[in-house]
Design a protein around this motif. Structure first.
Motif, mmCIF file in Angstrom:
data_model
loop_
_atom_site.group_PDB
_atom_site.id
_atom_site.type_symbol
_atom_site.label_atom_id
_atom_site.label_comp_id
_atom_site.label_asym_id
_atom_site.label_seq_id
_atom_site.Cartn_x
_atom_site.Cartn_y
_atom_site.Cartn_z
ATOM 1 N N ARG A 156 0.840 -1.197 0.000
ATOM 2 C CA ARG A 156 0.000 0.000 0.000
ATOM 3 C C ARG A 156 0.875 1.247 0.000
ATOM 4 O O ARG A 156 1.922 1.285 0.642
ATOM 5 N N ARG A 164 -4.426 9.616 14.817
ATOM 6 C CA ARG A 164 -4.553 8.190 15.150
ATOM 7 C C ARG A 164 -3.514 7.332 14.450
ATOM 8 O O ARG A 164 -3.269 6.217 14.853
ATOM 9 N N GLN B 173 -7.724 -3.028 5.947
ATOM 10 C CA GLN B 173 -6.793 -1.927 5.688
ATOM 11 C C GLN B 173 -7.474 -0.689 5.125
ATOM 12 O O GLN B 173 -7.210 0.424 5.546
ATOM 13 N N SER B 174 -8.373 -0.899 4.172
ATOM 14 C CA SER B 174 -8.979 0.257 3.531
ATOM 15 C C SER B 174 -9.759 1.094 4.531
ATOM 16 O O SER B 174 -9.744 2.315 4.493
ATOM 17 N N ALA B 176 -9.179 1.031 7.848
ATOM 18 C CA ALA B 176 -8.236 1.540 8.837
ATOM 19 C C ALA B 176 -7.527 2.793 8.334
ATOM 20 O O ALA B 176 -7.246 3.705 9.099
ATOM 21 N N TYR B 177 -7.254 2.835 7.030
ATOM 22 C CA TYR B 177 -6.504 3.980 6.499
ATOM 23 C C TYR B 177 -7.400 5.060 5.944
ATOM 24 O O TYR B 177 -6.920 6.044 5.384
ATOM 25 N N PHE B 178 -8.724 4.865 6.052
ATOM 26 C CA PHE B 178 -9.632 5.901 5.566
ATOM 27 C C PHE B 178 -9.468 7.141 6.444
ATOM 28 O O PHE B 178 -9.508 7.072 7.661
ATOM 29 N N GLU B 179 -9.282 8.251 5.781
ATOM 30 C CA GLU B 179 -9.009 9.475 6.533
ATOM 31 C C GLU B 179 -9.840 10.619 5.960
ATOM 32 O O GLU B 179 -9.442 11.244 4.996
#
Lengths: 325, 545
Positions: A156, A164, B173-174, B176-179
Motif C-alpha cells: 500500500r 490516530r 486496511q482500507s 483503517a486507512y480511511f481518513e
C-alpha cells in the motif's frame, strides 16, 4: 526479543538466545563496537570493514529497477533483510506533486522494484509511507509511485494526517530533539527501508536518507523552529535507523532542492548500504552540487552522525563495490 | 409516504448529495449550486443588486413563473429549508401543541415576511446585497455546509480514531486507512445559534419561519395570489374545521371554503385530512372574491423599502466597509484575502450571497467566513486563511461552485494568474533572518518559486526574499512556516488582481507578473544565490565547513 520494532535502535536490549546477528548489530550504537565486531581496529586505516561479507556500499549503474535489484543483491539480497512474514516500511520521497523528471521524488520504478523484492522475500505487508508537503493525493498520483505499486500484492502507498496514525515515542539518544510522534505503521514494522532520491537541499546541503526520515513523523516543523535542524535530523535517525538504505540517483537534483526546479543530472545509479550515513556520504561524493565538488563532512548532519557513531562517512575506509546492472 | 413527503425526501437527498459533491476535484457535470440557483430571492436580490442579468440564476426566475400557475409548490416540495423545518418541527414540537399566540396575532405576524422582503430589495436598490440575511437557500447551505458537515466529519473521525485498532487488527486496511478531511470554520457558533432560534419558533406555530419570516416565501406569495392550480371545496363539506386546524400555513380562512392562495404552499394536507373527501386541488381561474389585506399597508411597505435603502447607505459610511478602488484614505483590512477570481470588491459583495458553498468545497479549508472584518456588509463572505491551509494553484473549485458568479468560474490556466495577494517576510520572526537558523521552509514549499535566497552582510546563511512579480499570494509559505503564532511570512491582499471581466493572464503579463500557467511547469532555476565574487571558500546553500 520482541519481533516488533526489531529495527528500533534500543538501548539495553538483553542478549537472549533468539537474538540474531542483525538484532545484535542494531542494539549496538557505537562505531567502535561496530568496528570491533567486524574485526577492524578502531584506528584501522588500510583494512576495510566488512559486515558479514558484504561491501559497505553497493553501487549499480543502469535502469532504475535493474540497478535497484543489483545493488540490493550486492548487499546480500533482500532476503538478508526481510524474512517471511515481516512487515516492511519503505520510505521514499513523494512530498511534491511533481512528475518523476523533476527529480524531487524517488523514481517510482525504484520504489516498485524494492516493494517487489520485499514481497518476493516473503514480506506479509509492505507500506510505502511519506508525509507530503503538497496535497497528498496529488503527490501520490503525480509522483507515479501509487500507480507503480498498484499491482504489487500486500503493498500500500499511504500518507497520513490524523493523529490516530501516529504514536508519541521518546528518542532516547536524542541530544536536543527528544520525543516525537511517529507513524504507527513504522513503529510496528520489522524492517525499515529508506529509499530517498538524491537531491540538494537549501537548508541541509543535501536531502538523502537521513533528512528523509522527517517524512515519517507528524510534526517536522519543530525540527526547524525549535532545534538546530541538522542536529535534530541526527537525533531522529538514532530512532529511525533504516535497516537498508537504497538511494535513487537515477537522476539527481543537484541544485535548488528540495523543490527545484534545478539542474537535474542523469546519474543512472542506485546505491545501497546498511549504513544510512555511508550511503548519504557516498551520494554527496559521487555528484557535483551546484556544479562543484562537496565533501561529505561539509554536510553538517552527515558529519554529526559520523561523529556520534551513527554510521561512517570515511569513505576511504569503506568497501565500495560497483556493478553494471 | 405520501406524494409530498416523497418529493421532500428526494429534494433533501439531492440537495445534500450536491453539497457533498461540491468538492475538489469536482466529479459531476451537474451544477452543484443548482438548489441555490432555484431560490427566487437569490435571483431577484442579485439581479437587482448587481444590476446585471445573471443567466445562471434563471432557475429562480422559472420558479417565479411556475408559481403563477402552480402556487407555492416550491415551499412545500423543493425548498430544503422547508424540509429541514418540517423535520425539526416534528422533533421540537411542544407536547401540548396549544397555540401560544392568538389566531389573530399569527395572521398579523404573517405580514412580517413582506417587510423582510422589501427591506432586502431596498438594500439591493442601492447595490448592496443583503440576500444572505434571510434567503432560505443561502441559510440552509451555510447550515449544512459549515455546521453540519464539519460536525459529521468530526464525529466520523472520532469513530475511526476509536476503531482504528480494531480495523487494523482485523486487517481491514482500507477502512483503517480511511481518513476523511477535517474542516473547521469561523462563525459556526453564530450560524448554529441562528438555526436554534429558527427551530425554536415551532413553539409559536409550525413552519413559523416559512409563514411569517421567509422573504423568498413572500416573493412567491405575491405571485401566487391567483394560481391556476388551487384548492376547491365541494358541497359535501360539513365545515368541521379540521383542515383549518391542520393547515401548516394557516391558509384556510374562517369560512373553510375559502383559501388564502398566497399563503397556501400546496402541501395537500387539507386534502388528506378531510373526512368527507370534500377538498381537492384543481386547475381553474374561476372568479373568487379577492382576499383583502394580505399585504401590509402600503405605508409599511414603503417604510421597509426606505429602511433597506437607508440602512445600506448608512452602513456604507462605516470605516470597515471595503471599497475596491485603491486610493489614499480607503482602508483595506490587512488580512482580507479574497478567493482567486473574486470580482472587484464592491461587485463581489453585491453578488456574494454568503451561502458558504465555496468554503465547503475548498479542499484545503483555507476559505473561511468572516465576521465584521469587512464591515457589516461583508458578514459571512469568504476569505483565505493561509495559516489554516494554502490555496492550491491547481484548484479552481470555489469559482466553479459559486452560484452568483461572485467568484469567477475560471479555467485553471487563468486561475493560476488570479493573484490573491503578496507575501512578506516578517524579518523579526524569521528563523533565518533573526536567528541565523537553517530553515527556509518557505523556499521549499512555494509552488511559484517566488522566494529567493540571498546572502546579506552580517547573516551567516542565505535569507529569504519574496520576488514580487512571482508571488500569487497562495499562502503555501505562511501555511508551512514553522514559526509559531504569527507566521514569519504572511500574505496580505496587497497587489491582488481583481477583475470583473477579461483575461488575468493578459492583465498579469501587462503588470509584469510571472505566474506561469502550469504550476508544475519546468521553471528556470531561481537566481543564482551564490555571491557575485565567488571565493573558493563559498559553499552552496546548506553546506558548511
Amino acid at each position: 526479543m520482541n519481533r516488533k520494532n526489531r529495527w528500533l535502535n534500543k538501548k539495553g536490549v538483553s542478549l537472549d538466545s533468539s537474538l540474531t546477528r542483525r538484532d545484535f548489530l542494531k542494539s549496538q550504537a557505537g562505531l567502535a563496537v561496530l568496528m570491533a565486531a567486524s574485526g577492524v581496529g578502531v584506528l584501522g586505516k588500510a583494512p576495510v570493514s566488512r559486515a558479514g561479507g558484504y561491501p559497505d556500499i553497493g553501487v549499480a549503474r543502469g535502469g532504475p529497477a535493474e540497478s535497484a535489484r543489483a545493488c540490493v543483491d550486492l548487499m546480500g539480497g533482500m532476503s538478508s533483510f526481510v524474512s517471511s512474514g515481516d512487515k516492511v516500511v519503505i520510505k521514499p520521497n513523494m512530498s511534491f506533486a511533481h512528475t518523476p523528471d523533476r527529480a524531487t521524488n524517488t523514481n517510482p520504478r525504484v520504489v516498485s522494484a524494492l516493494a517487489e523484492m520485499c514481497v518476493d522475500a516473503g514480506a506479509s505487508r509492505v507500506m510505502v509511507l511519506d508525509n507530503t508537503l503538497q496535497s497528498a493525493q496529488r503527490c501520490m498520483e503525480l509522483s507515479g509511485i501509487r500507480d507503480a505499486c498498484a499491482d504489487i500484492p500486500n503493498t500500500r502507498v499511504e500518507t497520513f494526517d490524523s493523529r490516530r496514525f501516529f504514536q508519541e515515542v521518546s528518542i532516547p539518544e536524542g541530544e536536543s530533539f527528544r520525543s516525537t510522534e511517529v507513524m504507527r505503521d513504522v513503529l510496528d514494522a520489522d524492517v525499515l527501508i529508506a529509499a530517498p532520491v538524491a537531491k540538494s537541499h537549501s537548508a541541509t546541503g543535501v536531502s538523502v536518507s537521513m533528512k528523509g526520515m522527517m517524512g515519517l513523523i507528524r510534526n517536522r516543523g519543530v525540527m526547524h523552529s525549535r532545534y538546530n535542524l541538522n542536529q535534530a535530523i541526527v537525533d531522529l535517525c538514532t530512532l529511525l535507523k533504516a535497516d537498508l538504505t537504497v538511494v535513487d540517483a537515477t537522476r539527481v537534483l543537484s541544485s535548488h532542492g528540495p523543490q527545484g526546479p534545478g539542474d537535474v543530472i542523469e546519474g543512472e545509479l542506485v546505491l545501497a548500504s546498511r549504513d544510512m550515513v555511508a550511503a548519504d556520504a557516498k551520494t554527496v561524493e559521487l555528484f557535483p552540487w551546484y556544479g562543484r565538488k562537496i565533501r561529505p563532512d561539509q554536510v553538517e548532519h552527515i558529519k554529526m552522525a559520523h561523529e556520534r557513531g551513527l554510521g561512517r562517512m570515511d569513505l576511504d575506509n569503506l568497501e565500495i563495490q560497483t556493478v553494471d546492472a | 409516504m405520501n406524494f409530498k413527503r416523497t418529493l421532500q425526501a428526494l429534494s433533501l437527498f439531492a440537495f445534500i448529495t450536491l453539497l457533498l459533491l461540491a468538492a475538489f476535484p469536482l466529479r459531476t457535470w451537474f451544477p452543484t449550486d443548482f438548489f441555490l440557483r432555484l431560490d427566487p430571492l437569490v435571483f431577484a436580490g442579485t439581479v437587482l443588486g448587481a444590476r446585471e442579468w445573471a443567466g445562471a440564476l434563471l432557475p429562480g426566475f422559472l420558479i417565479i413563473l411556475a408559481t403563477l400557475f402552480l402556487g407555492r409548490f416550491f415551499c412545500s416540495c423543493i425548498c430544503p429549508m422547508g424540509v429541514t423545518l418540517d423535520i425539526s418541527d416534528r422533533i421540537f414540537r411542544p407536547r401540548d401543541s396549544g397555540r401560544n399566540l392568538s389566531v389573530q396575532s399569527l395572521l398579523t405576524l404573517r405580514r412580517v415576511k413582506y417587510l423582510v422582503l422589501f427591506f432586502i430589495l431596498g438594500t439591493a436598490i442601492v447595490g448592496v446585497s443583503s440576500v444572505f440575511i434571510a434567503s432560505p437557500l443561502s441559510l440552509i447551505t451555510r447550515f449544512y455546509g459549515l455546521v453540519i458537515y464539519p460536525f459529521a466529519v468530526h464525529v466520523l473521525d472520532l469513530g475511526l480514531d476509536n476503531l482504528y485498532m480494531i480495523y487494523s487488527g482485523l486487517g481491514l486496511q482500507s477502512l483503517a486507512y480511511f481518513e476523511p478531511q477535517s474542516y473547521r470554520f469561523a462563525t459556526q457558533i453564530f450560524i448554529m445559534a441562528f438555526f436554534i432560534l429558527v427551530f425554536a419558533l415551532v413553539v409559536l406555530a409550525p413552519r413559523f419561519w416559512c409563514r411569517s419570516l421567509c422573504p423568498a416565501g413572500a416573493l412567491l406569495a405575491i405571485f401566487s395570489r391567483k394560481p391556476l392550480l388551487r384548492r376547491k371545496v365541494s358541497t359535501s363539506c360539513t365545515e368541521c374545521g379540521l383542515c383549518q386546524r391542520r393547515c401548516p400555513m394557516q391558509a384556510i380562512e374562517e369560512d373553510p371554503h375559502r383559501t388564502s392562495h398566497q399563503e397556501c404552499i400546496v402541501c395537500l394536507e387539507c386534502v388528506r385530512v378531510c373526512p368527507e373527501k370534500a377538498v381537492s386541488f384543481q386547475a381553474g381561474w374561476n372568479k373568487e372574491p379577492a382576499v383583502s389585506g394580505f399585504m401590509p399597508q402600503r405605508r409599511k411597505v414603503m417604510a421597509s423599502v426606505l429602511g433597506g435603502v437607508g440602512s445600506a447607505l448608512l452602513l456604507q459610511t462605516g470605516i470597515r466597509e471595503v471599497r475596491g478602488d485603491i486610493v489614499p484614505g480607503n482602508v483595506t483590512p490587512q488580512f482580507l484575502i479574497r478567493p482567486p477570481g473574486a470580482l472587484e470588491e464592491e461587485d463581489f459583495l453585491s453578488r456574494c450571497i454568503r451561502c458558504g458553498q465555496c468554503m465547503k468545497a475548498c479542499p484545503t479549508n483555507t476559505l473561511q467566513p468572516i465576521w465584521f472584518e469587512a464591515g457589516v456588509l461583508g458578514l459571512f463572505s469568504p476569505k483565505a486563511l493561509p495559516r489554516r491551509g494554502p490555496c492550491d494553484p491547481t484548484c479552481n473549485v470555489c469559482g466553479r461552485v459559486c452560484p452568483t458568479g461572485a467568484i469567477r468560474d475560471l479555467p485553471i490556466n487563468e486561475r493560476v494568474w488570479a493573484r490573491m495577494g503578496t507575501a512578506r517576510v516578517v524579518r523579526g520572526k524569521c528563523l533565518a533572518w533573526a536567528w541565523d537558523r537553517k530553515c527556509l521552509v518557505c523556499f521549499e514549499v512555494c509552488p511559484y518559486a517566488a522566494l529567493e535566497l540571498r546572502r546579506v552582510p552580517g547573516i551567516d546563511i542565505p535569507v529569504p526574499f519574496v520576488i514580487l512579480e512571482k508571488c500569487s499570494g497562495c499562502g503555501a509559505c505562511e501555511f508551512h512556516c514553522p514559526v509559531q503564532a504569527q507566521s514569519a511570512i504572511v500574505v496580505e491582499p496587497m497587489n491582488s488582481l481583481r477583475m470583473n471581466k477579461g483575461s488575468y493572464i493578459e492583465e498579469g503579463r501587462a503588470q509584469g507578473m510571472v505566474l506561469d500557467p502550469d504550476p508544475d511547469r519546468e521553471r528556470e532555476p531561481p537566481e543564482e544565490i551564490m555571491p557575485d565574487t565567488e571565493e573558493p571558500d563559498d559553499l552552496p546553500p546548506g553546506f558548511t565547513d
